[in-house]
Enzyme design. Structure first.
Site: not given
Length: 355
Positions: A57, A98, A246
């Site tokens: 991340a 994503r 994340d």
């Protein structure tokens, strides 16, 4: 430069010398090859995130900031309205690569504010503001990872066994990383730990990346299959579990690589403290709980055939391949951020981080 410094201070995302490209380590080539990619068009930047050439991340956030700077330099000669429209289009395009990791949208929104907030400035000046902000995101992450590593190290003792899942080291962030940062920092200071690294199916980030980072840094590491976590805890070999994150919801639920919630459940059963480590940029106070975190579904081929010479299942066999799962806040001993260690109730301790 020592072998430890080479790993903990690895330059995994940076601008090229002419500032016209983003240079990354292609994580899909590790551990067998160290390949650097030079990227300066939107399709390749999107593909680098989507195909996990850059992953983790914080690293994705750093990459996103630099990418927008590199891309917007290419149309800095346009009038403001046309420049801002193209910037927004490219920002949304990269953001779609994503959906789960909050750092991606966080970094993109942060650089876009400099565009929307300065309509009266000459466009070339706005572009350089974007570049300065991208560099600031990177510098802040280095500082945050160092602080997180310090706080995590304060919870460990000489000789402890630590289990980790997926990869949250220097390759996924900057400098020391988050979840394995305490062990890397401790090793620099002469401390010894034994780390059990889950291989992390189906993309093997633990095998390919975490064990690589720890081994190169001189940390005693043992690679295990994901389904071996229970026995090493039962044997008393694990004194703490450290994992990355994340996206952290306001109630302390958090999304991390698939398999993390299973580790948390096992840790609770065996009485092992379970911590997640991440910068406050991964905390999404607009997300009330884990049920509101969108989970990315990936190509079934990653289960059936990736890394195999031949497919390990028939093509017609259905596969369910979520990239992440959500760990319930009730299983989390503490959340370690650069601003401090949060303990339950997380609705209160996380909010205090931003007060």
């Amino acid at each position: 430069m020592s072998e430890i410094e080479n790993v903990t201070h690895i330059d995994n995302v940076r601008l090229s010398e002419d500032r016209g490209s983003v240079v990354i380590i292609d994580q899909t080539e590790l551990p067998n090859r160290m390949v650097y990619l030079t990227l300066n068009d939107e399709a390749r930047c999107f593909e680098a995130i989507f195909k996990l050439r850059v992953r983790g991340a914080p690293a994705i956030g750093i990459f996103a900031g630099y990418s927008m700077y590199v891309l917007c330099r290419q149309y800095a000669d346009r009038p403001y309205a046309a420049f801002a429209a193209e910037f927004h289009r490219q920002k949304e395009y990269l953001n779609s690569s994503r959906p789960t990791a909050v750092n991606l949208s966080w970094a993109l929104n942060r650089v876009e504010k400099l565009v929307t907030g300065n309509p009266s400035l000459p466009v070339p000046e706005i572009v350089e503001l974007v570049g300065a902000e991208a560099a600031k995101i990177h510098e802040e992450d280095i500082s945050m990872c160092t602080r997180i590593s310090e706080l995590g190290l304060s919870l460990l003792h000489e000789g402890d066994g630590v289990l980790t899942h997926c990869n949250a080291g220097p390759l996924a962030t900057s400098r020391y990383g988050t979840a394995i940062g305490p062990m890397l920092l401790g090793r620099e200071r002469g401390m010894n730990f034994h780390v059990f690294a889950d291989e992390t199916r189906p993309l093997l980030q633990g095998a390919r990346l975490t064990s690589f980072e720890l081994q190169k840094a001189g940390v005693d590491v043992t690679l295990i299959c994901d389904n071996m976590a229970s026995i090493v805890m039962k044997n008393g070999w694990v004194q703490a579990c450290f994992v990355g994150c994340d996206r952290i919801a306001a109630n302390g639920d958090f999304a991390n690589k698939i398999g993390t919630s299973g580790v948390a459940i096992l840790a609770r059963h065996y009485g092992v403290p379970f911590y997640t480590l991440g910068p406050t940029s991964t905390v999404d106070m607009n997300c009330p709980d884990g049920a509101h975190i969108k989970i990315e579904l990936r190509d079934p081929a990653e289960i059936r055939e990736k890394f195999y010479v031949e497919p390990m299942a028939l093509r017609e066999v259905k596969c369910y391949n979520p990239a992440f799962d959500v760990t319930d806040h009730t299983l989390v001993t503490g959340i370690i951020t650069e601003k401090g260690i949060c303990y339950p109730p997380y609705t209160e301790s996380l909010r205090k981080l931003f007060d």
